[in-house]
Motif scaffolding. Sequence first.
Motif, PDB file in Angstrom:
ATOM      1  N   VAL A   1       0.137  -5.813  -5.795  1.00 29.39           N
ATOM      2  CA  VAL A   1      -1.040  -4.949  -5.887  1.00 29.39           C
ATOM      3  C   VAL A   1      -2.049  -5.301  -5.596  1.00 29.39           C
ATOM      4  N   SER A   2      -2.975  -6.062  -4.646  1.00 27.38           N
ATOM      5  CA  SER A   2      -4.573  -6.478  -4.707  1.00 27.38           C
ATOM      6  C   SER A   2      -5.192  -5.973  -4.642  1.00 27.38           C
ATOM      7  N   ARG A   3      -6.637  -6.564  -5.021  1.00 25.91           N
ATOM      8  CA  ARG A   3      -7.216  -5.118  -4.780  1.00 25.91           C
ATOM      9  C   ARG A   3      -8.010  -4.390  -3.597  1.00 25.91           C
ATOM     10  N   ARG A   4      -7.590  -6.003  -2.187  1.00 25.74           N
ATOM     11  CA  ARG A   4      -8.231  -5.096  -1.208  1.00 25.74           C
ATOM     12  C   ARG A   4      -6.759  -3.741  -0.726  1.00 25.74           C
TER      13      ARG A   4
ATOM     14  N   ALA B   1     -15.973   0.632   2.332  1.00 25.60           N
ATOM     15  CA  ALA B   1     -15.009   0.092   1.587  1.00 25.60           C
ATOM     16  C   ALA B   1     -15.092  -1.293   1.286  1.00 25.60           C
ATOM     17  N   ALA B   2     -15.872  -2.091   2.431  1.00 23.95           N
ATOM     18  CA  ALA B   2     -16.646  -3.754   2.078  1.00 23.95           C
ATOM     19  C   ALA B   2     -17.401  -3.540   0.253  1.00 23.95           C
ATOM     20  N   ILE B   3     -18.278  -2.317   0.366  1.00 17.80           N
ATOM     21  CA  ILE B   3     -18.923  -2.387  -0.825  1.00 17.80           C
ATOM     22  C   ILE B   3     -17.542  -1.981  -1.824  1.00 17.80           C
ATOM     23  N   SER B   4     -17.015  -1.419  -1.993  1.00 13.62           N
ATOM     24  CA  SER B   4     -15.843  -0.865  -2.888  1.00 13.62           C
ATOM     25  C   SER B   4     -15.022  -1.912  -3.434  1.00 13.62           C
ATOM     26  N   LEU B   5     -14.610  -3.064  -2.487  1.00 15.60           N
ATOM     27  CA  LEU B   5     -13.515  -3.949  -1.955  1.00 15.60           C
ATOM     28  C   LEU B   5     -14.866  -5.015  -3.343  1.00 15.60           C
ATOM     29  N   ARG B   6     -15.971  -5.176  -2.521  1.00 17.05           N
ATOM     30  CA  ARG B   6     -16.590  -6.237  -4.046  1.00 17.05           C
ATOM     31  C   ARG B   6     -16.786  -6.217  -4.961  1.00 17.05           C
ATOM     32  N   VAL B   7     -17.232  -4.660  -5.478  1.00 17.42           N
ATOM     33  CA  VAL B   7     -17.243  -4.208  -6.683  1.00 17.42           C
ATOM     34  C   VAL B   7     -16.491  -4.418  -7.335  1.00 17.42           C
ATOM     35  N   LEU B   8     -15.236  -3.835  -7.250  1.00 14.52           N
ATOM     36  CA  LEU B   8     -14.059  -4.212  -7.875  1.00 14.52           C
ATOM     37  C   LEU B   8     -13.646  -5.355  -7.752  1.00 14.52           C
ATOM     38  N   LYS B   9     -13.760  -6.428  -7.149  1.00 13.58           N
ATOM     39  CA  LYS B   9     -13.387  -8.157  -7.454  1.00 13.58           C
ATOM     40  C   LYS B   9     -14.378  -8.869  -8.112  1.00 13.58           C
ATOM     41  N   GLN B  10     -15.380  -7.207  -8.691  1.00 14.45           N
ATOM     42  CA  GLN B  10     -16.243  -8.499  -9.244  1.00 14.45           C
ATOM     43  C   GLN B  10     -15.768  -7.463 -10.669  1.00 14.45           C
ATOM     44  N   ARG B  11     -15.095  -7.182 -10.929  1.00 15.63           N
ATOM     45  CA  ARG B  11     -14.543  -6.026 -12.002  1.00 15.63           C
ATOM     46  C   ARG B  11     -13.066  -6.790 -12.927  1.00 15.63           C
ATOM     47  N   GLU B  12     -13.951  -6.499 -14.543  1.00 18.93           N
ATOM     48  CA  GLU B  12     -12.830  -7.303 -15.514  1.00 18.93           C
ATOM     49  C   GLU B  12     -11.384  -6.407 -15.578  1.00 18.93           C
ATOM     50  N   PHE B  13     -10.537  -6.420 -15.720  1.00 22.20           N
ATOM     51  CA  PHE B  13      -9.582  -5.487 -16.638  1.00 22.20           C
ATOM     52  C   PHE B  13      -8.972  -6.798 -17.520  1.00 22.20           C
TER      53      PHE B  13
ATOM     54  N   MET C   1       1.136  -1.230   0.087  1.00 19.79           N
ATOM     55  CA  MET C   1       0.151   0.163  -0.230  1.00 19.79           C
ATOM     56  C   MET C   1       1.034   1.160  -0.137  1.00 19.79           C
ATOM     57  N   ARG C   2       2.188   0.765   0.577  1.00 19.05           N
ATOM     58  CA  ARG C   2       2.811   1.972   0.492  1.00 19.05           C
ATOM     59  C   ARG C   2       3.452   2.456  -0.441  1.00 19.05           C
ATOM     60  N   ALA C   3       3.657   1.895  -1.973  1.00 17.67           N
ATOM     61  CA  ALA C   3       4.042   2.161  -3.267  1.00 17.67           C
ATOM     62  C   ALA C   3       2.572   2.898  -3.734  1.00 17.67           C
ATOM     63  N   LEU C   4       1.015   2.922  -3.551  1.00 16.61           N
ATOM     64  CA  LEU C   4       0.226   3.655  -3.924  1.00 16.61           C
ATOM     65  C   LEU C   4      -0.184   4.381  -3.056  1.00 16.61           C
TER      66      LEU C   4
ATOM     67  N   TYR D   1      -5.395  -1.781  -2.901  1.00 21.13           N
ATOM     68  CA  TYR D   1      -6.439  -0.914  -3.411  1.00 21.13           C
ATOM     69  C   TYR D   1      -7.190  -0.304  -2.887  1.00 21.13           C
ATOM     70  N   VAL D   2      -8.184  -0.491  -2.350  1.00 31.25           N
ATOM     71  CA  VAL D   2      -9.825   0.246  -2.002  1.00 31.25           C
ATOM     72  C   VAL D   2      -8.866   0.323  -0.684  1.00 31.25           C
ATOM     73  N   ALA D   3      -7.994  -0.218  -0.100  1.00 28.93           N
ATOM     74  CA  ALA D   3      -8.246   0.113   1.631  1.00 28.93           C
ATOM     75  C   ALA D   3      -6.718   1.644   1.200  1.00 28.93           C
ATOM     76  N   GLU D   4      -5.886   1.884   0.337  1.00 26.56           N
ATOM     77  CA  GLU D   4      -4.921   3.246  -0.201  1.00 26.56           C
ATOM     78  C   GLU D   4      -6.006   4.080  -0.600  1.00 26.56           C
ATOM     79  N   LYS D   5      -6.911   3.639  -1.595  1.00 24.73           N
ATOM     80  CA  LYS D   5      -7.696   4.957  -1.297  1.00 24.73           C
ATOM     81  C   LYS D   5      -8.568   5.787  -0.235  1.00 24.73           C
ATOM     82  N   TYR D   6      -9.189   5.137   0.605  1.00 27.71           N
ATOM     83  CA  TYR D   6      -9.792   5.701   1.716  1.00 27.71           C
ATOM     84  C   TYR D   6      -8.763   5.942   2.585  1.00 27.71           C
ATOM     85  N   SER D   7      -7.298   5.762   2.874  1.00 28.38           N
ATOM     86  CA  SER D   7      -6.589   5.809   3.345  1.00 28.38           C
ATOM     87  C   SER D   7      -5.957   6.976   2.831  1.00 28.38           C
TER      88      SER D   7
END
Length: 218
Positions: free
Chosen positions: A72-75, A206-218, A1-4, A77-83
């Motif tokens: 970088v995991s999706r978890r 954050a839990a909703i954001s993580l769920r949304v991000l896990k469902q996305r395909e890149f 998360m530090r790099a993000l 990424y989400v934690a970094e945005k809120y932090s």
Amino acid sequence: MRALLIKDWKLLANQKQFFMVTAFIVFVFLFTSNNPAFVVSYATIMYTVFTISTISYDEYNNGMAFLFTLPVSRREYVAEKYSFGILSAGITAFVVLTVTVVVSGIRGDMIKLDDILIAEMTSIMIAMMFLSFTIPVQLKFGTEKGRIAMMAVSLVVFILIWGGVKTMKSLHWSVGSFLRKLDEAPAELFVCVVLAVCAVLMLVSAAISLRVLKQREF
């Protein structure tokens, strides 16, 4: 998360024009207004909005797809945005408070530090609520559709508030007396309760954001 976090701070540093304009407006308000609490709130909320812009930058030219090829995991990424959002709000509030005290000293104005601190806490809580609503929407719909979704969410919130006031009136509950009771409550207790509510709201978000991000395909 530090790099993000470093990445987002680098993006922050590239937005010199935005921050120079905002800083200029803050200084103008500080030297011309007799309400420093408003200046603190304005600056804190404005700089926190940049957190949403970092998501747009990440998605530009399929940048999100490239980002997740890195370790970088999706978890994370989400934690970094809120932090990042909370850090932005906290650092901005501290810097603006310091500048406000210095400018008020130069002007020879007497300031009520308690009022400014309450304004800071209020603006940080508003920023937390703002992030709680906007980050999941931004991750789900993207930049363009996200604006439309936010307008819809704002309309729903307005309708709920309006409906709540109407319901209270129909039940012969006085909105004014309710607000007076809140005002009579100890400030420390009120702030702690609201901060706790904001913290729970951010965890749910954050839990909703993580769920949304896990469902996305890149």
